[in-house]
Scaffold this motif. Structure first.
Motif, PDB file in Angstrom:
ATOM      1  N   PHE A 101       0.854  -1.198   0.000  1.00 57.23           N
ATOM      2  CA  PHE A 101       0.000   0.000   0.000  1.00 57.23           C
ATOM      3  C   PHE A 101       0.882   1.237   0.000  1.00 57.23           C
ATOM      4  N   PHE A 102       0.476   2.252  -0.765  1.00 60.58           N
ATOM      5  CA  PHE A 102       1.210   3.515  -0.802  1.00 60.58           C
ATOM      6  C   PHE A 102       0.234   4.649  -1.086  1.00 60.58           C
ATOM      7  N   VAL A 103       0.318   5.701  -0.274  1.00 55.49           N
ATOM      8  CA  VAL A 103      -0.471   6.902  -0.526  1.00 55.49           C
ATOM      9  C   VAL A 103       0.394   8.097  -0.143  1.00 55.49           C
ATOM     10  N   ARG A 104       0.225   9.215  -0.848  1.00 58.99           N
ATOM     11  CA  ARG A 104       1.094  10.366  -0.622  1.00 58.99           C
ATOM     12  C   ARG A 104       0.300  11.664  -0.636  1.00 58.99           C
ATOM     13  N   TYR A 105       0.693  12.593   0.240  1.00 55.03           N
ATOM     14  CA  TYR A 105       0.218  13.971   0.176  1.00 55.03           C
ATOM     15  C   TYR A 105       1.457  14.862   0.177  1.00 55.03           C
ATOM     16  N   VAL A 106       1.773  15.470  -0.970  1.00 53.82           N
ATOM     17  CA  VAL A 106       2.998  16.242  -1.201  1.00 53.82           C
ATOM     18  C   VAL A 106       4.207  15.342  -0.900  1.00 53.82           C
ATOM     19  N   ASP A 107       4.871  15.513   0.259  1.00 54.68           N
ATOM     20  CA  ASP A 107       6.029  14.668   0.539  1.00 54.68           C
ATOM     21  C   ASP A 107       5.809  13.769   1.754  1.00 54.68           C
ATOM     22  N   ASP A 108       4.585  13.712   2.269  1.00 56.38           N
ATOM     23  CA  ASP A 108       4.262  12.785   3.364  1.00 56.38           C
ATOM     24  C   ASP A 108       3.666  11.515   2.762  1.00 56.38           C
ATOM     25  N   CYS A 109       4.251  10.381   3.087  1.00 59.50           N
ATOM     26  CA  CYS A 109       3.820   9.111   2.511  1.00 59.50           C
ATOM     27  C   CYS A 109       3.425   8.128   3.606  1.00 59.50           C
ATOM     28  N   LEU A 110       2.461   7.289   3.291  1.00 57.14           N
ATOM     29  CA  LEU A 110       2.050   6.204   4.180  1.00 57.14           C
ATOM     30  C   LEU A 110       2.191   4.900   3.407  1.00 57.14           C
TER      31      LEU A 110
ATOM     32  N   ILE B  88      -0.315   4.555  14.060  1.00 59.48           N
ATOM     33  CA  ILE B  88       0.592   5.427  13.328  1.00 59.48           C
ATOM     34  C   ILE B  88      -0.198   6.639  12.852  1.00 59.48           C
ATOM     35  N   SER B  89       0.456   7.783  12.825  1.00 56.28           N
ATOM     36  CA  SER B  89      -0.223   9.008  12.396  1.00 56.28           C
ATOM     37  C   SER B  89       0.159   9.344  10.961  1.00 56.28           C
ATOM     38  N   PHE B  90      -0.802   9.900  10.232  1.00 54.07           N
ATOM     39  CA  PHE B  90      -0.567  10.378   8.869  1.00 54.07           C
ATOM     40  C   PHE B  90      -1.362  11.657   8.696  1.00 54.07           C
ATOM     41  N   LEU B  91      -0.638  12.781   8.528  1.00 50.12           N
ATOM     42  CA  LEU B  91      -1.256  14.107   8.464  1.00 50.12           C
ATOM     43  C   LEU B  91      -2.036  14.352   9.758  1.00 50.12           C
ATOM     44  N   ASP B  92      -3.341  14.614   9.681  1.00 54.23           N
ATOM     45  CA  ASP B  92      -4.117  14.896  10.895  1.00 54.23           C
ATOM     46  C   ASP B  92      -4.969  13.697  11.322  1.00 54.23           C
ATOM     47  N   THR B  93      -4.547  12.507  10.915  1.00 52.75           N
ATOM     48  CA  THR B  93      -5.306  11.293  11.219  1.00 52.75           C
ATOM     49  C   THR B  93      -4.411  10.264  11.910  1.00 52.75           C
ATOM     50  N   GLN B  94      -4.941   9.631  12.942  1.00 50.51           N
ATOM     51  CA  GLN B  94      -4.238   8.516  13.570  1.00 50.51           C
ATOM     52  C   GLN B  94      -4.924   7.220  13.150  1.00 50.51           C
ATOM     53  N   ILE B  95      -4.122   6.319  12.584  1.00 48.63           N
ATOM     54  CA  ILE B  95      -4.641   5.034  12.124  1.00 48.63           C
ATOM     55  C   ILE B  95      -4.305   3.988  13.177  1.00 48.63           C
ATOM     56  N   GLU B  96      -5.327   3.280  13.643  1.00 52.99           N
ATOM     57  CA  GLU B  96      -5.140   2.327  14.735  1.00 52.99           C
ATOM     58  C   GLU B  96      -5.753   0.979  14.360  1.00 52.99           C
ATOM     59  N   TYR B  97      -4.979  -0.085  14.590  1.00 52.96           N
ATOM     60  CA  TYR B  97      -5.488  -1.428  14.343  1.00 52.96           C
ATOM     61  C   TYR B  97      -6.153  -1.941  15.611  1.00 52.96           C
ATOM     62  N   ASN B  98      -7.453  -2.223  15.506  1.00 57.66           N
ATOM     63  CA  ASN B  98      -8.214  -2.743  16.632  1.00 57.66           C
ATOM     64  C   ASN B  98      -8.078  -4.266  16.652  1.00 57.66           C
TER      65      ASN B  98
ATOM     66  N   GLY C  25     -10.281  -6.621  14.485  1.00 54.68           N
ATOM     67  CA  GLY C  25      -9.460  -6.916  13.310  1.00 54.68           C
ATOM     68  C   GLY C  25      -9.603  -5.871  12.228  1.00 54.68           C
ATOM     69  N   LYS C  26     -10.047  -4.666  12.604  1.00 55.12           N
ATOM     70  CA  LYS C  26     -10.260  -3.594  11.622  1.00 55.12           C
ATOM     71  C   LYS C  26      -9.413  -2.375  11.967  1.00 55.12           C
ATOM     72  N   LEU C  27      -9.210  -1.540  10.942  1.00 53.83           N
ATOM     73  CA  LEU C  27      -8.510  -0.273  11.153  1.00 53.83           C
ATOM     74  C   LEU C  27      -9.505   0.804  11.556  1.00 53.83           C
ATOM     75  N   GLU C  28      -9.129   1.627  12.517  1.00 54.67           N
ATOM     76  CA  GLU C  28      -9.971   2.741  12.953  1.00 54.67           C
ATOM     77  C   GLU C  28      -9.201   4.047  12.783  1.00 54.67           C
ATOM     78  N   LEU C  29      -9.927   5.103  12.473  1.00 61.82           N
ATOM     79  CA  LEU C  29      -9.323   6.411  12.258  1.00 61.82           C
ATOM     80  C   LEU C  29      -9.746   7.375  13.358  1.00 61.82           C
ATOM     81  N   GLY C  30      -8.770   8.129  13.857  1.00 61.19           N
ATOM     82  CA  GLY C  30      -9.053   9.145  14.864  1.00 61.19           C
ATOM     83  C   GLY C  30      -8.296  10.416  14.537  1.00 61.19           C
ATOM     84  N   PHE C  31      -8.728  11.532  15.117  1.00 60.70           N
ATOM     85  CA  PHE C  31      -8.060  12.804  14.882  1.00 60.70           C
ATOM     86  C   PHE C  31      -6.694  12.805  15.564  1.00 60.70           C
ATOM     87  N   TYR C  32      -5.701  13.420  14.887  1.00 54.80           N
ATOM     88  CA  TYR C  32      -4.358  13.494  15.441  1.00 54.80           C
ATOM     89  C   TYR C  32      -3.805  14.902  15.263  1.00 54.80           C
TER      90      TYR C  32
END
Length: 211
Positions: free
Chosen positions: A67-76, A110-120, A124-131
């Motif tokens: 998996f790869f996603v990018r915003y300017v020079d920040d990559c996940l 792990i955080s990406f931009l203003d989102t924290q990605i958390e594995y529950n 067994g799912k990914l959850e998103l929270g504000f960061y």
């Protein structure tokens, strides 16, 4: 743009003639361009485009990179851990004057931009929270001190409420994000009543913007 043309015509020329002034002197930048200049974002996107075409595409094809996603020079990225050192080295070899840094997930987060990605682990799912980085200031356009029109201040508040919804994936994460938002805006002169009414109005519309 072919890589050779970019390096000789665009990058070398633009960075060579990038200059800036201070209170007592005038300087020519030895590498790169000034942050915030009109060309910096363009050059960053072109260079990161080379990273994607020269490295990322091949790694995706051979399965080393899932998996790869990018915003300017920040990559996940989601990477095979056995392949990570090699891929990291390859990315750092793209340009001798650019250093790629890496941040690993900690405690399944792990955080990406203003989102924290958390594995529950339970679901067994990914959850998103504000960061928000601890070092980031909570200063905003002050409601009482700013001379901007009230409509602009309301637009800022409502835009942030929509953003809290967009970067969270369940009601609990959203409520936590809106609590943070309320505190931040209260610190900047917005009344609690105004904040709560705005949240109530947007929730009632199911976070659908007005036409």
């Amino acid at each position: 743009i072919p890589r050779a043309i970019f390096e000789k015509t665009f990058r070398d020329t633009l960075t060579k003639f990038t200059a800036f002034a201070t209170c007592d002197s005038f300087y020519r930048q030895s590498a790169g361009v000034s942050m915030g200049s009109k060309t910096s974002a363009i050059l960053a996107n072109i260079l990161m485009g080379f990273l994607e075409t020269d490295i990322i595409d091949d790694e995706m094809k051979n399965g080393s990179l899932q998996f790869f996603v990018r915003y300017v020079d920040d990559c996940l990225l989601i990477v095979d851990k056995n392949e990570l050192p090699r891929i990291f080295h390859t990315m750092n070899a793209l340009d001798p004057k650019i250093k790629v840094t890496i941040e690993h997930a900690v405690d399944f987060k792990i955080s990406f931009l203003d989102t924290q990605i958390e594995y529950n682990k339970e679901t067994g799912k990914l959850e998103l929270g504000f960061y928000q980085k601890a070092s980031k200031s909570n200063n905003l356009q002050n409601f009482n001190e700013s001379i901007s029109p009230k409509s602009q201040k309301l637009g800022l508040l409502k835009g942030e409420i929509f953003r809290m919804n967009n970067c969270t994936s369940n009601p609990e994460k959203l409520d936590k994000a809106l609590t943070h938002l309320t505190l931040k805006f209260r610190q900047n002169g917005y009344s609690e009543r105004l904040i709560k009414n705005s949240i109530k109005e947007i929730k009632a519309s199911k976070f659908t913007p007005k036409e």
